[in-house]
Design an enzyme around this catalytic site. Structure first.
Site, short mmCIF file in Angstrom:
data_model
loop_
_atom_site.label_atom_id
_atom_site.label_comp_id
_atom_site.label_asym_id
_atom_site.label_seq_id
_atom_site.Cartn_x
_atom_site.Cartn_y
_atom_site.Cartn_z
N GLY A 1 7.89 -8.60 -1.75
CA GLY A 1 8.38 -7.12 -2.29
C GLY A 1 7.92 -6.06 -1.49
O GLY A 1 8.51 -4.95 -1.25
N CYS A 2 6.37 -6.38 -0.84
CA CYS A 2 5.91 -5.15 -0.57
C CYS A 2 6.49 -4.88 0.85
O CYS A 2 6.68 -3.86 1.47
CB CYS A 2 4.45 -5.24 -0.40
SG CYS A 2 3.56 -5.35 -2.12
N THR A 3 7.07 -6.12 1.55
CA THR A 3 7.75 -6.07 2.85
C THR A 3 8.92 -5.25 2.59
O THR A 3 9.15 -4.29 3.45
CB THR A 3 7.56 -7.22 3.51
OG1 THR A 3 6.21 -7.82 3.63
CG2 THR A 3 8.55 -7.19 5.00
N ALA B 1 8.22 -1.44 2.03
CA ALA B 1 7.83 -0.73 3.26
C ALA B 1 8.72 -0.62 4.31
O ALA B 1 8.90 0.51 4.88
CB ALA B 1 6.60 -1.65 3.92
#
Length: 156
Positions: free
Chosen positions: A46-48, A51
């Site tokens: 999710g963070c990738t 970003a």
């Protein structure tokens, strides 16, 4: 539960190490509009996605006068790997002791897979040129958030 920020509040200042080994302060960005987004952990799916969405929108955000900064409790070395692995083109700052995340109301209890845990509350803050909060968005989704933010900012 940490206190959440609201539009008009003064954005808490910070001086944090970056993925490049430098220190970035909110004061360094005074005079610019800033999108500060808090995410739980570098190099997770999710963070990738989030970003990379910011990376892919960076040129248009910057053209509209916004600087983007990502903040997480990851160590600077992990942030450097994240930046390199995903060709991220904006600063990532490390808040290992979580004091800045707490000051922004982005650290606290949250739901994860039906359990209550303590961690980073995925959040985005839009800070004006004078250091005041324009938008404080909590519990945002990793996918689709940047597109929604762009619409909210009148960029789409």
């Amino acid at each position: 539960m940490t206190e959440r920020l609201s539009p008009g509040d003064e954005a808490p200042n910070f001086a944090l190490p970056t993925d490049t080994g430098d220190t970035l302060t909110l004061a360094d960005l005074r005079g610019k509009k800033v999108v500060l987004y808090a995410y739980p952990a570098a190099m997770t799916p999710g963070c990738t996605k989030q970003a990379c969405d910011f990376r892919d929108s960076l040129a248009s955000l910057q053209a509209a006068g916004y600087e983007v900064v990502g903040i997480s409790p990851d160590k600077p070395a992990k942030l450097a790997k994240f930046r390199e692995h995903d060709a991220l083109t904006f600063p990532l700052v490390s808040d290992e002791d979580k004091k800045v995340l707490t000051a922004y109301g982005a650290w606290g209890e949250k739901q994860s897979y039906g359990r209550t845990i303590t961690g980073v509350i995925r959040s985005t803050f839009v800070i004006d040129e004078k250091g005041r909060i324009e938008h404080a968005l909590y519990n945002v989704k990793a996918t689709g958030h940047v597109a929604k933010l762009r619409r909210d900012l009148g960029l789409d």
